[in-house]
Design an enzyme around this catalytic site. Sequence first.
Site, PDB file in Angstrom:
ATOM      1  N   ARG A 287       0.812  -1.213   0.000  1.00 34.92           N
ATOM      2  CA  ARG A 287       0.000   0.000   0.000  1.00 34.92           C
ATOM      3  C   ARG A 287       0.851   1.272   0.000  1.00 34.92           C
ATOM      4  NH1 ARG A 287      -5.107  -0.190   2.406  1.00 34.92           N
ATOM      5  NH2 ARG A 287      -4.370  -1.985   3.570  1.00 34.92           N
TER       6      ARG A 287
ATOM      7  N   CYS B 237     -26.407  -4.120  -8.029  1.00 36.19           N
ATOM      8  CA  CYS B 237     -27.665  -4.311  -7.297  1.00 36.19           C
ATOM      9  C   CYS B 237     -27.447  -4.735  -5.857  1.00 36.19           C
ATOM     10  CB  CYS B 237     -28.510  -5.344  -8.025  1.00 36.19           C
ATOM     11  SG  CYS B 237     -28.726  -4.878  -9.731  1.00 36.19           S
TER      12      CYS B 237
HETATM   13  N1  LLP Z   1       3.325  -9.014   3.370  1.00 29.39           N
HETATM   14  C1  LLP Z   1       2.335  -9.894   3.628  1.00 29.39           C
HETATM   15  C2  LLP Z   1       2.679 -11.229   4.107  1.00 29.39           C
HETATM   16  C3  LLP Z   1       0.991  -9.519   3.457  1.00 29.39           C
HETATM   17  O1  LLP Z   1       0.022 -10.375   3.731  1.00 29.39           O
HETATM   18  C4  LLP Z   1       0.686  -8.210   2.991  1.00 29.39           C
HETATM   19  C5  LLP Z   1      -0.700  -7.796   2.792  1.00 29.39           C
HETATM   20  C6  LLP Z   1       1.759  -7.338   2.709  1.00 29.39           C
HETATM   21  C7  LLP Z   1       3.053  -7.770   2.923  1.00 29.39           C
HETATM   22  C8  LLP Z   1       1.540  -5.947   2.215  1.00 29.39           C
HETATM   23  O2  LLP Z   1       0.847  -5.173   3.149  1.00 29.39           O
HETATM   24  P1  LLP Z   1       0.703  -3.582   2.924  1.00 29.39           P
HETATM   25  O3  LLP Z   1       2.092  -2.975   3.003  1.00 29.39           O
HETATM   26  O4  LLP Z   1       0.089  -3.367   1.573  1.00 29.39           O
HETATM   27  O5  LLP Z   1      -0.176  -3.140   4.019  1.00 29.39           O
HETATM   28  N2  LLP Z   1      -7.107  -5.706   0.823  1.00 29.39           N
HETATM   29  C9  LLP Z   1      -6.763  -4.999   2.023  1.00 29.39           C
HETATM   30  C10 LLP Z   1      -5.329  -5.209   2.422  1.00 29.39           C
HETATM   31  C11 LLP Z   1      -4.940  -6.665   2.554  1.00 29.39           C
HETATM   32  C12 LLP Z   1      -3.488  -6.856   2.885  1.00 29.39           C
HETATM   33  C13 LLP Z   1      -3.092  -8.268   2.709  1.00 29.39           C
HETATM   34  N3  LLP Z   1      -1.726  -8.543   2.995  1.00 29.39           N
HETATM   35  C14 LLP Z   1      -7.093  -3.528   1.843  1.00 29.39           C
HETATM   36  O6  LLP Z   1      -7.577  -3.151   0.762  1.00 29.39           O
HETATM   37  O7  LLP Z   1      -6.953  -2.717   2.760  1.00 29.39           O
END
Ligand code: LLP
Length: 426
Positions: free
Chosen positions: A289, A355
């Site tokens: 992110r 919907c």
């Molecule tokens: N490493 C692992 C093992 C992970 O499971 C994840 C994210 C990341 C790194 C990266 O995390 P970040 O830096 O992006 O926070 N769909 C959700 C977020 C799900 C994150 C899943 N794992 C949302 O839209 O907020």
Amino acid sequence: MHHIQYQKNELMVEGVAVADLVKRHGSPLYIYSAQTLIDHYQSLSQSMSPVDHRIHYAVKANSNLAVLKTLAKQGSQFDIVSAGELTRVLRAGGKAEHCTFAGVGKTDAEIEFALKEGIYSFIVESESELSRIDLIAKKLKVQAPVALRVNPNVDAGTHAKITTGTYDNKFGVNYEFVRGIYERAARKPNLWLRGIHIHIGSQITKAKPFQEAVRKMLPLVQELKDQFHIEFFDIGGGIGVVYDPALESGKASWWKKQKKPPLTPQLYADKLLPHLKKLKMTILLEPGRFLSANAGILVAQVIDVKEALSKRFVIVDAAMNDLARPSMYEAYHEIIPFKKSRAQLVSTDVVGPVCESGDTFCKNRPLPPVQQGDLVALMSAGAYGFTMAGNYNTRPMPAEILVKGTKARCVRKRQSLDDLLELETA
Ligand code: LLP
């Protein structure tokens, strides 16, 4: 969002007007700023520069080939969770030896594929997964590089659906079991104990949970380094971003109450580096992110404006199938018109055509009035936007555009109805 902003009252992504892109490519449309990706990558890498580190971009956040290639050119390596993501990295010009392979349910076929390609390390979720990897490595007559994912039992204080580091979650191995598992794994000749891993959750907006988890891990990591010569400590992803700029500017009362600035790479590094330096190991980070969220927007066109007794509904041509985050996590995405407006704000629900009542991007939000045909941008949609999109209501997936300076490239064509139906038979 430095490269996605109004210039002379018109919304621009770097040097390109959003309205021109929609004229050419239609809507809904995902647009990404290459320079923003690059700036975010560099600022994080710079902040972590006092330790030997590698950034493994979490491909799941935004896996478009052009995004991966942009980051690979900066030196980024990759965190993947499927054979599909590994294939994407390879197609984008990345290397398997620059990838860590995480995920709670890797199939034997995926393990074999990654081993044959020469993965940097598996991030292993259980002792039985270690045994499966060992067997497959034996069959291929190779040594499989592995690191155990430890669940440190630290609450990241984030949304329940994206917290991963407590014993309630399906992820990782309980801290208390780790030593025993490494001892037994060390006796398996086809395993190469290469590192150790944690990831406590996503959209974490304070440094404290990261600090707590790293501090808790330090003695264990040092011990495993001394005993088994592991070379890396992967501290996972999860750095949160600002979705609501009112918070950033300090206008929102909630933020004032916190009396804390938003998490920046520098704050993150300042809190973690004193601990990490002591280890003298390679530190891996897995941001998704942080690199891509604010590098992308989803542009939608207004189909209809409907007045109800208590409010106004703005119906746009993007929906929950294009951007799932608001309906799935009640996530906040700023919504702005493509032309800067100073008109009086009206309490508005921005909704999609699907919907379901949950197909709502915002509720009762004061927004400038818009009309049929106007464009609006859903901001901060560069992470977990397109990658979580689907075809619900038989809606084709939007196109994706990557802008660099004054040049824009279509990096994924809009899906046609024929594409969508191609795999089906009546
Ligand atoms: N490493 C692992 C093992 C992970 O499971 C994840 C994210 C990341 C790194 C990266 O995390 P970040 O830096 O992006 O926070 N769909 C959700 C977020 C799900 C994150 C899943 N794992 C949302 O839209 O907020």
